[in-house]
Every structure is written in C-alpha cells, then in structure tokens.
Motif scaffolding. Structure first.
Motif, mmCIF file in Angstrom:
data_model
loop_
_atom_site.group_PDB
_atom_site.id
_atom_site.type_symbol
_atom_site.label_atom_id
_atom_site.label_comp_id
_atom_site.label_asym_id
_atom_site.label_seq_id
_atom_site.Cartn_x
_atom_site.Cartn_y
_atom_site.Cartn_z
ATOM 1 N N ILE A 46 0.742 -1.187 -0.182
ATOM 2 C CA ILE A 46 0.012 -0.143 0.183
ATOM 3 C C ILE A 46 0.856 1.119 -0.070
ATOM 4 C CG2 ILE A 46 -1.602 1.332 1.296
ATOM 5 C CD1 ILE A 46 -2.393 -1.701 2.718
ATOM 6 N N ILE A 47 0.909 2.302 -0.866
ATOM 7 C CA ILE A 47 1.403 3.450 -0.935
ATOM 8 C C ILE A 47 0.266 4.439 -1.300
ATOM 9 C CG2 ILE A 47 3.126 4.927 -2.002
ATOM 10 C CD1 ILE A 47 4.717 2.585 -3.139
ATOM 11 N N ASP A 48 -0.141 5.046 -0.339
ATOM 12 C CA ASP A 48 -1.588 5.827 -0.482
ATOM 13 C C ASP A 48 -1.636 6.878 0.435
ATOM 14 O OD1 ASP A 48 -3.772 6.557 -1.827
ATOM 15 O OD2 ASP A 48 -4.897 4.795 -1.320
ATOM 16 N N ARG A 49 -2.769 7.841 0.219
ATOM 17 C CA ARG A 49 -3.008 8.835 1.121
ATOM 18 C C ARG A 49 -3.952 8.089 2.198
ATOM 19 N NH1 ARG A 49 -3.756 12.333 -3.939
ATOM 20 N NH2 ARG A 49 -5.328 10.870 -4.364
ATOM 21 N N THR A 63 3.397 4.726 -11.532
ATOM 22 C CA THR A 63 3.628 3.326 -11.614
ATOM 23 C C THR A 63 3.323 2.406 -10.109
ATOM 24 O OG1 THR A 63 6.045 3.494 -10.460
ATOM 25 C CG2 THR A 63 5.737 3.458 -12.893
ATOM 26 N N GLY A 64 3.000 3.558 -9.278
ATOM 27 C CA GLY A 64 2.473 3.108 -8.066
ATOM 28 C C GLY A 64 1.177 3.239 -7.470
ATOM 29 N N ARG A 65 0.273 3.728 -8.712
ATOM 30 C CA ARG A 65 -0.990 4.233 -8.231
ATOM 31 C C ARG A 65 -2.057 2.863 -8.005
ATOM 32 N NH1 ARG A 65 -2.551 6.451 -14.230
ATOM 33 N NH2 ARG A 65 -1.505 8.340 -13.272
ATOM 34 N N ALA A 66 -1.776 1.585 -8.294
ATOM 35 C CA ALA A 66 -2.456 0.437 -8.139
ATOM 36 C C ALA A 66 -2.314 0.218 -6.667
ATOM 37 C CB ALA A 66 -2.308 -0.682 -8.944
ATOM 38 N N PHE A 67 -1.626 0.689 -5.791
ATOM 39 C CA PHE A 67 -1.263 0.246 -4.378
ATOM 40 C C PHE A 67 -2.064 1.046 -3.374
ATOM 41 C CE2 PHE A 67 3.017 -1.020 -6.093
ATOM 42 C CZ PHE A 67 2.576 -2.077 -6.790
ATOM 43 N N ARG A 68 -3.370 1.096 -3.726
ATOM 44 C CA ARG A 68 -4.349 2.087 -2.876
ATOM 45 C C ARG A 68 -4.964 1.139 -1.782
ATOM 46 N NH1 ARG A 68 -7.571 6.079 -6.302
ATOM 47 N NH2 ARG A 68 -8.841 5.821 -4.732
ATOM 48 N N LEU A 69 -5.155 1.897 -0.679
ATOM 49 C CA LEU A 69 -5.665 1.487 0.457
ATOM 50 C C LEU A 69 -6.952 0.802 0.533
ATOM 51 C CD1 LEU A 69 -5.505 0.867 3.409
ATOM 52 C CD2 LEU A 69 -5.728 3.188 3.872
ATOM 53 N N ASP A 70 -7.910 1.523 -0.530
ATOM 54 C CA ASP A 70 -9.132 1.308 -0.685
ATOM 55 C C ASP A 70 -9.469 0.219 -1.837
ATOM 56 O OD1 ASP A 70 -8.834 2.566 -2.977
ATOM 57 O OD2 ASP A 70 -10.355 4.026 -2.663
#
Lengths: 90, 416
Positions: B347-350, B389-396
C-alpha cells in the motif's frame, strides 16, 4: 511461538500438532449487514503487538477448535480454551 | 565528501584519518515539513528522493532503533522484477531500473550484482504458468527467458534434476535480477539524504501522533514532541502499531519470516535460484556464505525470531533442490517482522487524514522494491498525487474489489 500449547482436552502438547487459523475476534456479519461490515470482516485485522486471541485447531490431537490467547511479542501463551465455550465467532 | 578511487588512495596516504561519519546525529528540530516514521530502506529512500528529486529537504526520518536494524538488514538481498500482474510489473521494473543506476546515483558501493534469477519449474502446468509470466514480463518490456532442462543443467549441474517427486524440467530466468548488499542500501540512502539536509534521528521511537482539527500536527517521541507539516508512515512490520495511533485499521497482519546464512564456501551457486515445488530461495554472497530463506512461520508475531519447525521445513526444501546442501552447516539465522497484507501486495497511498501518508504491507517482497517505493512515496508526499507506476497500491482497493493478488490465494495473509 511457545513450544507447548496446553490443550484443555489433551494437556500440554507440542505446538507442531496445532494449526493456526487466525484472529478469533472477528465475527461473521449478517448477510445483509452491508459492504462496510463485510469489508471489515474479510480484510481488516486487529493485529496487536501483545496479547492476541486466535483460533488454533488441534489437528494431530483431539481435532477440537481452540481459542489461544498468545502474546505476539514474547510468544508466551496465557490462556487456552475450547472454542465452543467462547461463544459464537467466525 | 565524494567517494571515489582517488579519495580511497588519498586517504590511504594520509593514514585513513580523513574519513568523516557518513551521516550526522542531529538533535531533532522543533518542526519539519515532512516527518517519516521508520528509518528502514523505504523510509530512507523516501527521504533521499524527497530531497534529491522533489526539492523537499526540511525532512526528518525517525528510527526507533539504529539504521539497518530492521527489515532492510534482515532480508535475503534479492532483486527482481518478474511479476505477472498489471499493477505490479511496471512498479517493480521501475525499481530494477533504479537499482541499475543506484550506485552512481548515490555515490556508494551497494554491490549491485545482476547475476540472474532462476525460478525452477517441475511440471508441465508450472511450465505453462511460467511461460505466461515470462510473456507478461516481455509485454511490459522486462527481460525473461524460458530455459529447458538442459540449459538449466549446464548452469546449475548440482541441482536434483531427477528428484522422484519434483523433477526439474526447466526454469524461468530474469538475467537482470540478482542481489544487492542490503546494509549498503541503507547506508547509501542515509548518507545521500543526510548530505542534502535530511535529519536522520536514531533511537527515536514514536509513541503518539498529535492531531488538531482533523490534521496531524506532530509526533510524540522518546526524544520529545516534534511538529510536522506532513507525516509519512514507513514502519512496515509495525505498521499496525503506528496506524493504531490515528485509529486507522489496516488490512495487515504482522508475521515473522526467517532467513539463514551458511558457513563460507568456495563459489558454486552463481545465480539466485528458487525452488518451484516448495518455498526456498538461495544465492551465494561474495563472502561465500549461502544466503537462503523460505516461507513465513504462519502465526502473528512481532518478535524478530522464528521457530525450529520452519527451519526444518526450509532445510528440507533446500536439500530437495540441492542435495549437496545436506553437508553445509548453517552459521546463523534471524527473523524479520513482515506486514502481510490481505492480497500480498503493498500500500502506498493517502489516508483518511489529509496530511498523513501510508507506506505499508510489503509482505516479504519489500527489499527489491526499496528504490521504487521510496521514489513513488516521495512523489505522493511532495505532489499529493500518486506516481503513475504506484497508483494501483491503493488502500481502498480491498473495499473496491481491485486486489492485486499475484499468488491468487485470496484474503488469507499467512498464505501470501
């Protein structure tokens, strides 16, 4: 992990006889409980550093489901009981 | 000081009295623009790229122990980008490209060794799965070669090709994969971040997070209160402990993963080799020790030590793959605490708090991801929007049904 788990039916047995299932605190929601409740049930976990209640199966023994209260930092086992005495859980 | 062959030569002439510490030990300031909780590989890389690529230099990295004491020093040092799924592959390939230029970039010898990673296959079905994976990699522009039995035998003649249960049919190879000296990664990023103004504060454990009007204002630590404009969590292994401070419940369990080093041997394993019929991976360090590991122990744990049953299991898998290992003595073993996420991906996210960012859930694939994780996280923190490249690693993604389940086992963290 502690080397022994004190099964309430079989006495202290090597932990290799047991299989972990996971968090004993999660409760299966009603079918119509809504997405948030189901999301929490399927994906969210308490994951404490310290005492934690888990379901373990005495696979190579009495084959009963147990609730083991274990410390995730020291690996000490504080309490073991039969899952049926812990009330309805997952 | 810039390290070079010339600086080594010059310092040798001066009795090696000219070397300075590679980073400072500063007293924390009252306030920083960005505080990163966790001085592991990812936290240090994040600070480095924040300063170098995004011009954010008023940054502190808070580490509860010392630099390199956590998972960045507890892995098996393998790097690879042989991923199948859309959300994963471009990210890990970015990481591989950053590894390839890392030593020149941060002027530190991290001993990046692209010695090739071979994943063995043992059945027709596994060959087909690896063919699919190799094709997916090539479609993403990543190198992949499917080797048959004879090609593998020429490279690694000591494998048990005719194992009765798991005969080796071939391997999927990524030639650009390999190993990196993990301590040097921590030190190189720490030095690079420090020289650009980042404060690396060791022995500083975060005990609380202060909030006002729905925003984070700073952290309570063992060295007192430190204010911040933005707070970034990078405490994998202990992510839940930190997230609990802001009432954020995560789709993560902490599990222990063990790794091992053997006595020093003459060179005999030139590559990284993974067993396809069990969980075992091995390479040989430049000192000669075999570095290997297996699966997690399987129960929640924050202790950095594991069980003998798992040691036995790892040894059995190793000997099934390389019978000669039966005569090798293990020098030491250790455990690291993994954030096991519910789909095996990070997870890399807000988060639900505006100025709080989350980097967590690396399972046991965090080391290879260090450069890309730092880069994407720095991008997210600096620009408040994810790197492409990291936008799929969302918390939701769990709530939205967008899991990235590379292994395909569902939401059971001790199976990933």
């Amino acid at each position: 992990m502690a080397s022994l788990i004190a099964c309430p039916h079989c006495g202290p047995r090597p932990k290799e006889e047991f299989t972990i299932r996971g968090d004993a605190g999660i409760v299966r929601p009603a079918p119509d409980a809504g997405e948030d409740a189901w999301h929490a049930y399927v994906y969210l976990r308490d994951n404490p550093r310290g005492r934690h209640k888990e379901h373990w199966h005495h696979t190579s023994g009495c084959r009963r489901w147990l609730v083991v209260e274990r410390d995730t930092m020291s690996h000490a086992i504080h309490a073991v009981s039969d899952a049926s005495t812990e009330g309805a859980t997952a | 000081m810039r390290y070079s062959a010339f600086s080594v030569f010059l310092n040798a002439l001066r009795g090696n009295k000219g070397w300075a510490p590679a980073w400072r030990s500063p007293v924390p300031k009252n306030r920083y623009d960005v505080i990163i909780i966790g001085g592991g590989g990812h936290g240090l890389a994040t600070a480095y790229y924040l300063a170098k690529e995004f011009g954010v230099t008023n940054v502190a990295v808070l580490e509860k122990g010392y630099i390199g004491s956590g998972n960045v020093g507890r892995n098996t040092t393998i790097i690879r980008s042989n991923y199948l799924l859309q959300g994963n592959n471009p990210f890990y390939e970015l990481s591989m490209k950053l590894w390839e230029g890392l030593e020149q970039d941060f002027n530190f010898n991290a001993m990046v060794s692209q010695r090739g990673v071979l994943n063995l296959y043992h059945s027709d079905a596994q060959r087909d799965a690896y063919t699919r994976r190799g094709n997916a990699m090539r479609l993403h522009g990543v190198d992949a070669d499917l080797l048959d039995r004879n090609a593998v035998r020429q490279m690694l003649p000591f494998l048990d090709f005719d194992n009765a249960r798991f005969p080796i049919q071939g391997a999927l190879m990524q030639k650009r994969g390999g190993t990196v000296r993990h301590d040097a990664v921590a030190w190189g990023y720490a030095r690079g971040a420090d020289s650009r103004g980042v404060d690396i504060i060791q022995n500083c454990e975060v005990t609380g997070i202060r909030r006002e009007n729905g925003r984070v204002t700073g952290v309570e630590t063992s060295q007192g209160f430190i204010g911040c404009g933005k707070l970034a969590l990078a405490a994998a292994g202990n992510s839940t402990v930190v997230a609990d401070m802001v009432d954020l419940k995560l789709p993560i369990e902490s599990h222990v993963l063990q790794a091992f080093v053997s006595e020093g041997l003459k060179p005999f394993i030139d590559n990284v080799v993974t067993f396809g019929a069990g969980h075992f991976y091995v390479s040989q360090s430049d000192k000669g020790g075999l570095v290997f590991g297996g699966d997690i122990d399987g129960y929640n744990s924050y202790a950095q030590r594991g069980n003998l049953a798992t040691v036995e299991h790892v040894a059995e898998a190793g000997v099934a793959m390389i019978p000669a290992l039966s005569r090798v003595r293990v020098l030491r073993s250790w455990g690291g605490v993994m954030d096991m996420s519910m789909d095996g991906s990070p997870i890399i996210d807000r988060t639900h708090i505006d100025n709080l960012y989350l980097n967590a859930g690396w399972c046991y694939g965090g080391f290879k991801a260090t450069p890309a994780s730092g880069f994407c996280y720095a991008h997210l923190i600096a620009k408040n929007e994810p790197h492409e490249t990291g936008r799929a690693f969302r918390l939701d993604r769990f709530a939205r049904g967008r899991m990235i389940d590379e292994k395909g086992v569902g939401s059971q963290p001790n199976l990933h």
